[in-house]
Design a protein around this motif. Structure first.
Motif, mmCIF file in Angstrom:
data_model
loop_
_atom_site.group_PDB
_atom_site.id
_atom_site.type_symbol
_atom_site.label_atom_id
_atom_site.label_comp_id
_atom_site.label_asym_id
_atom_site.label_seq_id
_atom_site.Cartn_x
_atom_site.Cartn_y
_atom_site.Cartn_z
ATOM 1 N N UNK A 9 0.844 -1.141 -0.172
ATOM 2 C CA UNK A 9 -0.057 -0.046 0.021
ATOM 3 C C UNK A 9 0.800 1.069 -0.113
ATOM 4 N N UNK A 10 0.610 2.190 -0.798
ATOM 5 C CA UNK A 10 1.587 3.331 -0.946
ATOM 6 C C UNK A 10 1.277 4.310 0.197
ATOM 7 N N UNK A 11 0.203 4.073 0.830
ATOM 8 C CA UNK A 11 0.171 5.119 1.893
ATOM 9 C C UNK A 11 0.131 4.511 3.213
ATOM 10 N N UNK A 12 0.784 3.283 3.279
ATOM 11 C CA UNK A 12 0.953 2.362 4.281
ATOM 12 C C UNK A 12 1.695 3.375 5.560
ATOM 13 N N UNK A 13 1.357 3.415 6.882
ATOM 14 C CA UNK A 13 1.811 4.112 7.753
ATOM 15 C C UNK A 13 1.308 5.298 8.033
ATOM 16 N N UNK A 14 1.170 5.940 7.068
ATOM 17 C CA UNK A 14 0.579 7.328 7.195
ATOM 18 C C UNK A 14 -1.191 7.119 7.458
ATOM 19 N N UNK A 15 -1.701 6.306 6.703
ATOM 20 C CA UNK A 15 -3.064 6.303 6.565
ATOM 21 C C UNK A 15 -3.471 5.067 7.096
ATOM 22 N N UNK A 16 -2.858 4.038 7.862
ATOM 23 C CA UNK A 16 -3.042 2.966 8.594
ATOM 24 C C UNK A 16 -4.309 3.268 9.664
ATOM 25 N N UNK A 17 -4.097 4.239 10.503
ATOM 26 C CA UNK A 17 -5.115 4.581 11.880
ATOM 27 C C UNK A 17 -6.383 4.976 11.169
ATOM 28 N N UNK A 18 -6.372 5.293 9.947
ATOM 29 C CA UNK A 18 -7.642 5.706 9.542
ATOM 30 C C UNK A 18 -8.421 4.803 8.359
ATOM 31 N N UNK A 19 -7.766 3.553 8.160
ATOM 32 C CA UNK A 19 -8.115 2.532 7.144
ATOM 33 C C UNK A 19 -9.031 1.504 8.008
ATOM 34 N N UNK A 20 -9.886 1.110 7.534
ATOM 35 C CA UNK A 20 -10.906 -0.102 7.879
ATOM 36 C C UNK A 20 -10.218 -1.401 8.337
ATOM 37 N N UNK A 21 -9.106 -1.964 7.668
ATOM 38 C CA UNK A 21 -8.459 -3.122 8.001
ATOM 39 C C UNK A 21 -7.972 -2.954 9.427
ATOM 40 N N UNK A 22 -7.247 -1.945 9.642
ATOM 41 C CA UNK A 22 -6.415 -1.524 11.091
ATOM 42 C C UNK A 22 -7.693 -1.269 11.973
ATOM 43 N N UNK A 23 -8.758 -0.710 11.729
ATOM 44 C CA UNK A 23 -9.580 -0.558 12.808
ATOM 45 C C UNK A 23 -10.201 -1.903 13.264
ATOM 46 N N UNK A 24 -10.639 -2.760 12.359
ATOM 47 C CA UNK A 24 -11.354 -4.026 12.283
ATOM 48 C C UNK A 24 -10.315 -5.235 12.753
ATOM 49 N N UNK A 25 -8.958 -4.925 12.149
ATOM 50 C CA UNK A 25 -8.210 -6.601 12.376
ATOM 51 C C UNK A 25 -6.627 -6.029 12.931
ATOM 52 N N UNK A 26 -6.316 -4.880 12.974
ATOM 53 C CA UNK A 26 -5.097 -4.604 13.165
ATOM 54 C C UNK A 26 -4.470 -4.768 11.882
ATOM 55 N N UNK A 27 -3.053 -3.879 11.567
ATOM 56 C CA UNK A 27 -2.610 -4.056 10.159
ATOM 57 C C UNK A 27 -1.884 -5.417 9.873
ATOM 58 N N UNK A 28 -2.643 -5.989 8.848
ATOM 59 C CA UNK A 28 -2.075 -7.304 8.623
ATOM 60 C C UNK A 28 -1.279 -7.366 7.527
ATOM 61 N N UNK A 29 -0.342 -8.403 7.172
ATOM 62 C CA UNK A 29 0.501 -8.492 5.913
ATOM 63 C C UNK A 29 -0.307 -8.551 4.618
ATOM 64 N N UNK A 30 -1.407 -9.359 4.856
ATOM 65 C CA UNK A 30 -2.222 -9.416 3.666
ATOM 66 C C UNK A 30 -3.560 -9.781 3.932
ATOM 67 N N UNK A 31 -4.711 -9.546 3.369
ATOM 68 C CA UNK A 31 -6.096 -10.023 3.486
ATOM 69 C C UNK A 31 -6.678 -10.285 2.306
ATOM 70 N N UNK A 32 -7.745 -11.087 2.447
ATOM 71 C CA UNK A 32 -8.471 -11.285 0.919
ATOM 72 C C UNK A 32 -10.115 -11.240 1.526
#
Length: 62
Positions: A9-32
């Motif tokens: 992800x191009x905005x990883x780090x900067x946008x993680x705290x505002x991403x649904x993936x991080x909110x629901x699951x924490x930052x995973x290496x990959x998710x389908x």
């Protein structure tokens, strides 16, 4: 099927705290996510219950 690879992800780090993936699951290496899961996340985001998916894939140069 949508593959979410946080490592690419191009905005990883900067946008993680505002991403649904991080909110629901924490930052995973990959998710389908299948189509039904994508629709559910979109509905939750539309209702303001979770942030939107902020994934912006890194474009690989040829």
């Amino acid at each position: 099927m949508m593959l979410i690879d946080c490592d690419s992800c191009e905005v990883r780090g900067d946008a993680c705290k505002e991403c649904v993936v991080s909110v629901l699951l924490g930052p995973p290496p990959g998710l389908e996510l299948d189509a039904a899961e994508q629709l559910a996340i979109d509905a939750l985001a539309e209702a303001g219950m979770v942030p939107r998916l902020r994934l912006i894939p890194i474009e690989k140069s040829a």
